[in-house]
Design a protein around this motif. Structure first.
Motif, PDB file in Angstrom:
ATOM      1  N   MET A   1       0.870  -1.001  -0.026  1.00  0.00           N
ATOM      2  CA  MET A   1      -0.093  -0.104  -0.007  1.00  0.00           C
ATOM      3  C   MET A   1       0.830   1.216  -0.081  1.00  0.00           C
ATOM      4  N   THR A   2       0.860   2.123  -0.826  1.00  0.00           N
ATOM      5  CA  THR A   2       1.506   3.457  -1.036  1.00  0.00           C
ATOM      6  C   THR A   2       0.832   4.555  -0.564  1.00  0.00           C
ATOM      7  N   VAL A   3       1.504   5.480   0.189  1.00  0.00           N
ATOM      8  CA  VAL A   3       0.909   6.521   0.954  1.00  0.00           C
ATOM      9  C   VAL A   3      -0.078   7.362  -0.226  1.00  0.00           C
ATOM     10  N   GLY A   4      -1.147   7.541   0.136  1.00  0.00           N
ATOM     11  CA  GLY A   4      -1.976   8.543  -0.844  1.00  0.00           C
ATOM     12  C   GLY A   4      -2.364   9.535  -0.334  1.00  0.00           C
ATOM     13  N   SER A   5      -2.901  10.540  -0.773  1.00  0.00           N
ATOM     14  CA  SER A   5      -3.336  11.744  -0.478  1.00  0.00           C
ATOM     15  C   SER A   5      -4.435  11.501   0.877  1.00  0.00           C
ATOM     16  N   GLY A   6      -5.113  10.367   0.803  1.00  0.00           N
ATOM     17  CA  GLY A   6      -5.986  10.252   2.070  1.00  0.00           C
ATOM     18  C   GLY A   6      -5.388   9.435   3.265  1.00  0.00           C
ATOM     19  N   ASP A   7      -4.163   9.118   3.162  1.00  0.00           N
ATOM     20  CA  ASP A   7      -3.808   8.377   3.973  1.00  0.00           C
ATOM     21  C   ASP A   7      -2.932   9.395   5.039  1.00  0.00           C
ATOM     22  N   VAL A   8      -2.845  10.584   4.640  1.00  0.00           N
ATOM     23  CA  VAL A   8      -2.156  11.665   5.547  1.00  0.00           C
ATOM     24  C   VAL A   8      -3.100  12.537   6.230  1.00  0.00           C
TER      25      VAL A   8
ATOM     26  N   GLU B   1      -3.758  15.980   9.066  1.00  0.00           N
ATOM     27  CA  GLU B   1      -3.002  17.040  10.094  1.00  0.00           C
ATOM     28  C   GLU B   1      -3.536  16.745  11.350  1.00  0.00           C
ATOM     29  N   VAL B   2      -2.584  16.664  12.341  1.00  0.00           N
ATOM     30  CA  VAL B   2      -3.022  16.827  13.822  1.00  0.00           C
ATOM     31  C   VAL B   2      -2.070  17.729  14.429  1.00  0.00           C
ATOM     32  N   ALA B   3      -2.994  18.894  14.833  1.00  0.00           N
ATOM     33  CA  ALA B   3      -2.303  19.861  15.479  1.00  0.00           C
ATOM     34  C   ALA B   3      -1.212  20.480  14.604  1.00  0.00           C
ATOM     35  N   GLY B   4      -1.311  20.813  13.199  1.00  0.00           N
ATOM     36  CA  GLY B   4      -0.518  21.062  12.287  1.00  0.00           C
ATOM     37  C   GLY B   4       0.545  20.397  11.812  1.00  0.00           C
ATOM     38  N   ILE B   5       0.678  19.136  12.272  1.00  0.00           N
ATOM     39  CA  ILE B   5       1.665  18.238  12.005  1.00  0.00           C
ATOM     40  C   ILE B   5       1.181  16.864  11.170  1.00  0.00           C
ATOM     41  N   PRO B   6       1.953  16.653   9.930  1.00  0.00           N
ATOM     42  CA  PRO B   6       1.112  15.842   9.236  1.00  0.00           C
ATOM     43  C   PRO B   6       1.471  14.397   9.772  1.00  0.00           C
ATOM     44  N   ALA B   7       0.329  13.480   9.740  1.00  0.00           N
ATOM     45  CA  ALA B   7       0.367  12.100  10.496  1.00  0.00           C
ATOM     46  C   ALA B   7      -0.639  11.276   9.557  1.00  0.00           C
TER      47      ALA B   7
ATOM     48  N   ARG C   1      -4.893   4.109   8.023  1.00  0.00           N
ATOM     49  CA  ARG C   1      -3.622   3.745   7.718  1.00  0.00           C
ATOM     50  C   ARG C   1      -3.081   3.281   8.940  1.00  0.00           C
ATOM     51  N   THR C   2      -2.879   3.870   9.678  1.00  0.00           N
ATOM     52  CA  THR C   2      -2.282   3.753  11.208  1.00  0.00           C
ATOM     53  C   THR C   2      -2.518   2.295  11.615  1.00  0.00           C
ATOM     54  N   VAL C   3      -4.060   1.929  11.760  1.00  0.00           N
ATOM     55  CA  VAL C   3      -4.467   0.853  12.017  1.00  0.00           C
ATOM     56  C   VAL C   3      -3.945  -0.403  11.085  1.00  0.00           C
ATOM     57  N   LEU C   4      -4.060  -0.180   9.984  1.00  0.00           N
ATOM     58  CA  LEU C   4      -3.299  -1.161   8.993  1.00  0.00           C
ATOM     59  C   LEU C   4      -1.775  -1.199   9.241  1.00  0.00           C
ATOM     60  N   ASP C   5      -1.050  -0.327   9.498  1.00  0.00           N
ATOM     61  CA  ASP C   5       0.282  -0.621   9.654  1.00  0.00           C
ATOM     62  C   ASP C   5       0.509  -1.113  10.760  1.00  0.00           C
ATOM     63  N   VAL C   6      -0.128  -1.076  11.726  1.00  0.00           N
ATOM     64  CA  VAL C   6      -0.082  -1.766  13.153  1.00  0.00           C
ATOM     65  C   VAL C   6      -0.224  -3.222  13.164  1.00  0.00           C
TER      66      VAL C   6
END
Length: 187
Positions: free
Chosen positions: A1-8, A10-16, A21-26
């Protein structure tokens, strides 16, 4: 799975990475207990929903860890309110004494809510409570737990209490539950 625009996001101005995606990776990288805990938590906190669960098999197809991760999806349950509840439930499943419900509401004959049990077996009237230090460690919480337990016991329920340490011994929780079920007059 590649990072797409929907995978990122912003949380408090920081990209995450997004919650999905986080659940999948874990879940692709950890063992069953933490994977199911992450899934339960994400569902419970509405970070992902049932529709997301349905898409995960396609998203992880062909990736290392996908076989284990797919099996974990079937065990995910957003009613679990903590990793300790998830671990306690999985110990029961592994010990062949699976609960028939989570977050069991017990009411009296007038409909008054006596308490909610973390993990329950309705037939024999057994409830297992997962007592984490944060949620149950203050004096106020201890007193509230005692009052609730007294109401449930007086209504004919057996209450078992388990801690994180108990989940580290694979046979302890299912053995204790099995004994309580065997001792129940309502088996």
């Amino acid at each position: 799975m590649t990072v797409g625009s929907g995978d990122v996001v912003e949380v408090a101005g920081i990209p995450a990475t997004s919650p999905l995606r986080t659940v999948l990776d874990v879940i692709l990288r950890v063992d069953r207990y933490p994977a199911v805990s992450v899934l339960d938590s994400a569902l419970n906190q509405c970070r992902i929903g049932p529709a997301h669960l349905a898409t995960i098999p396609d998203l992880i197809r062909g990736r290392r860890g996908a076989v284990v991760a797919r099996a974990c999806l079937a065990e995910a349950d957003g009613r679990a309110q903590s990793p300790l509840e998830t671990r306690s439930r999985l110990r029961c499943v592994d010990g062949r004494v699976p609960p028939d419900t989570l977050q069991l509401e017990v009411r009296d004959d007038d409909g008054y809510l006596l308490g909610v049990g973390d993990v329950g077996w309705r037939g024999p009237r057994v409830i297992a409570e997962a007592d984490g230090r944060d949620a149950h460690g203050t004096p106020e919480a201890v007193y509230a737990d005692r009052r609730r337990q007294n109401r449930l016991v007086n209504a004919g329920w057996t209450i078992l209490r388990f801690t994180w340490q108990d989940t580290l011994h694979p046979d302890y929780i299912p053995h204790t539950v099995r004994q309580a079920i065997a001792a129940s007059p309502r088996r």
